[in-house]
Motif scaffolding. Sequence first.
Motif, mmCIF file in Angstrom:
data_model
loop_
_atom_site.group_PDB
_atom_site.id
_atom_site.type_symbol
_atom_site.label_atom_id
_atom_site.label_comp_id
_atom_site.label_asym_id
_atom_site.label_seq_id
_atom_site.Cartn_x
_atom_site.Cartn_y
_atom_site.Cartn_z
ATOM 1 N N GLY A 80 -46.215 64.648 4.491
ATOM 2 C CA GLY A 80 -46.312 64.963 6.270
ATOM 3 C C GLY A 80 -45.904 63.626 6.738
ATOM 4 N N SER A 81 -45.574 63.332 8.122
ATOM 5 C CA SER A 81 -44.942 62.436 8.693
ATOM 6 C C SER A 81 -45.259 62.743 10.201
ATOM 7 C CB SER A 81 -43.384 62.202 8.406
ATOM 8 O OG SER A 81 -42.958 61.002 8.970
ATOM 9 N N THR A 82 -45.972 61.420 10.942
ATOM 10 C CA THR A 82 -46.042 61.285 12.242
ATOM 11 C C THR A 82 -45.047 60.268 12.843
ATOM 12 O OG1 THR A 82 -48.213 62.234 12.345
ATOM 13 C CG2 THR A 82 -47.396 61.022 14.266
ATOM 14 N N LEU A 83 -44.206 60.458 13.618
ATOM 15 C CA LEU A 83 -43.245 59.492 14.411
ATOM 16 C C LEU A 83 -43.965 58.782 15.214
ATOM 17 C CD1 LEU A 83 -40.470 58.224 14.243
ATOM 18 C CD2 LEU A 83 -39.736 60.118 16.112
ATOM 19 N N LEU A 84 -44.124 57.433 15.025
ATOM 20 C CA LEU A 84 -45.030 56.625 16.018
ATOM 21 C C LEU A 84 -44.097 55.829 16.906
ATOM 22 C CD1 LEU A 84 -47.429 54.878 13.509
ATOM 23 C CD2 LEU A 84 -47.877 56.912 14.864
ATOM 24 N N GLU A 85 -42.977 55.405 16.614
ATOM 25 C CA GLU A 85 -41.915 55.065 17.479
ATOM 26 C C GLU A 85 -40.349 54.974 16.847
ATOM 27 O OE1 GLU A 85 -42.764 51.041 18.303
ATOM 28 O OE2 GLU A 85 -42.080 50.258 16.412
ATOM 29 N N SER A 86 -39.471 54.928 17.839
ATOM 30 C CA SER A 86 -37.897 54.890 17.229
ATOM 31 C C SER A 86 -37.396 53.910 18.235
ATOM 32 C CB SER A 86 -37.381 55.968 16.850
ATOM 33 O OG SER A 86 -35.942 55.823 16.391
ATOM 34 N N VAL A 87 -37.235 52.633 18.003
ATOM 35 C CA VAL A 87 -36.808 51.861 19.168
ATOM 36 C C VAL A 87 -35.860 50.747 18.717
ATOM 37 C CG1 VAL A 87 -38.907 52.101 20.471
ATOM 38 C CG2 VAL A 87 -38.954 50.363 18.798
ATOM 39 N N MET A 88 -35.032 50.266 19.662
ATOM 40 C CA MET A 88 -34.193 48.956 19.275
ATOM 41 C C MET A 88 -34.950 47.741 19.479
ATOM 42 S SD MET A 88 -31.355 50.461 18.152
ATOM 43 C CE MET A 88 -30.353 49.244 18.162
ATOM 44 N N VAL A 89 -34.762 46.943 18.469
ATOM 45 C CA VAL A 89 -35.742 45.775 18.692
ATOM 46 C C VAL A 89 -34.595 44.547 17.958
ATOM 47 C CG1 VAL A 89 -37.907 46.692 18.452
ATOM 48 C CG2 VAL A 89 -36.655 45.976 16.321
ATOM 49 N N PRO A 90 -34.813 43.030 18.172
ATOM 50 C CA PRO A 90 -34.085 42.192 17.660
ATOM 51 C C PRO A 90 -34.699 41.911 16.239
ATOM 52 C CG PRO A 90 -35.535 41.312 19.334
ATOM 53 C CD PRO A 90 -35.753 42.712 19.535
ATOM 54 N N ALA A 91 -33.637 41.716 15.470
ATOM 55 C CA ALA A 91 -34.165 41.570 14.002
ATOM 56 C C ALA A 91 -34.639 40.328 13.946
ATOM 57 C CB ALA A 91 -32.708 41.641 13.303
ATOM 58 N N ASP A 92 -35.970 40.246 13.259
ATOM 59 C CA ASP A 92 -36.663 38.996 12.901
ATOM 60 C C ASP A 92 -35.879 38.401 11.688
ATOM 61 O OD1 ASP A 92 -37.678 39.835 10.435
ATOM 62 O OD2 ASP A 92 -39.519 40.963 11.339
ATOM 63 N N PRO A 93 -36.168 36.999 11.418
ATOM 64 C CA PRO A 93 -35.741 36.444 10.335
ATOM 65 C C PRO A 93 -35.635 37.114 9.183
ATOM 66 C CG PRO A 93 -37.037 35.009 11.765
ATOM 67 C CD PRO A 93 -37.206 36.236 12.194
ATOM 68 N N ARG A 94 -36.803 37.796 8.621
ATOM 69 C CA ARG A 94 -36.691 38.435 7.382
ATOM 70 C C ARG A 94 -36.053 39.659 7.361
ATOM 71 N NH1 ARG A 94 -35.857 39.699 3.167
ATOM 72 N NH2 ARG A 94 -37.365 40.458 1.531
ATOM 73 N N VAL A 95 -35.910 40.447 8.583
ATOM 74 C CA VAL A 95 -35.041 41.552 8.583
ATOM 75 C C VAL A 95 -33.635 41.282 8.624
ATOM 76 C CG1 VAL A 95 -34.571 43.595 10.080
ATOM 77 C CG2 VAL A 95 -36.880 42.865 9.862
ATOM 78 N N ALA A 96 -33.278 40.427 9.178
ATOM 79 C CA ALA A 96 -31.989 39.726 9.180
ATOM 80 C C ALA A 96 -31.607 39.362 8.102
ATOM 81 C CB ALA A 96 -31.800 38.640 10.583
ATOM 82 N N GLU A 97 -32.222 38.478 7.351
ATOM 83 C CA GLU A 97 -31.777 37.987 5.949
ATOM 84 C C GLU A 97 -31.371 39.229 5.188
ATOM 85 O OE1 GLU A 97 -33.539 35.237 2.569
ATOM 86 O OE2 GLU A 97 -34.995 35.894 3.877
ATOM 87 N N ALA A 98 -32.672 40.244 5.045
ATOM 88 C CA ALA A 98 -32.536 41.579 4.050
ATOM 89 C C ALA A 98 -31.339 42.291 4.484
ATOM 90 C CB ALA A 98 -33.777 42.301 4.170
ATOM 91 N N LEU A 99 -30.937 42.453 5.533
ATOM 92 C CA LEU A 99 -29.864 43.217 6.027
ATOM 93 C C LEU A 99 -28.528 42.335 6.130
ATOM 94 C CD1 LEU A 99 -31.587 45.666 8.535
ATOM 95 C CD2 LEU A 99 -30.988 46.051 6.151
ATOM 96 N N GLY A 100 -28.546 41.246 5.847
ATOM 97 C CA GLY A 100 -27.102 40.409 6.047
ATOM 98 C C GLY A 100 -26.769 40.021 7.523
#
Length: 222
Positions: A80-100
């Motif tokens: 099962g799954s409950t959607l808590l949020e789906s938003v646009m945010v600026p990539a933090d350094p770890r996210v940016a590094e992982a996604l190039g």
Amino acid sequence: AILRGDIAPGEALPSERDLADALGLSRMTVRRALALLVGQKLAERRQGSGTYVLPRRLEQTLDRVLGFADEAKTLGFAAGSTLLESVMVPADPRVAEALGLAPETPVRRIARLRTADGAPLALQLAHLPPPYTDLPTGVLGASGSLYRALAERFSLRPRSAKQTVSARPPTPRERGLLGMPRGVPVLALERTTFGDSHLPFEFVRSAYRGDKYQLGLELGAP
């Protein structure tokens, strides 16, 4: 009987004496069998009370890339799954590094509370880079699958992933959403998922209940 569900989680097992009499075994043999159940995390001993069946743990086998819904289905759990949020945010350094990506690049962050057989199991934060940020949130409801949504909209499928796992105390928000008792750690997973082009299309941070989730490794001979 435990694996079939004939004896429910939280239910007490018969006493050593009753099991020995019913099965025609020595109490020593029964005691050893109960110790095996405890060692396999199928049951727990409670001082002065007896031996009780533990809830089954969802075990992730680290030999393939599966979404949560498919993983739970394979193991016989209702996901099962409950959607808590789906938003646009600026990539933090770890996210940016992982996604190039360049730091602060807008990414879509999708937060979901995942359940197994109706019980809270994990808090997942998925980050999608451009051009996959344009994803309808309606497909991410109780029965939705992010990977299926990406496949339908972008013909995008996971082919490989890199994942790290660590144990840590839960944050107050995680403890509240997951209904965790004090003293129980979370298993913190970070995963970068790659598609057919070998480019990353997803970075996920997950916090799983340490008392209800475990990891299994498939190891081959050298």
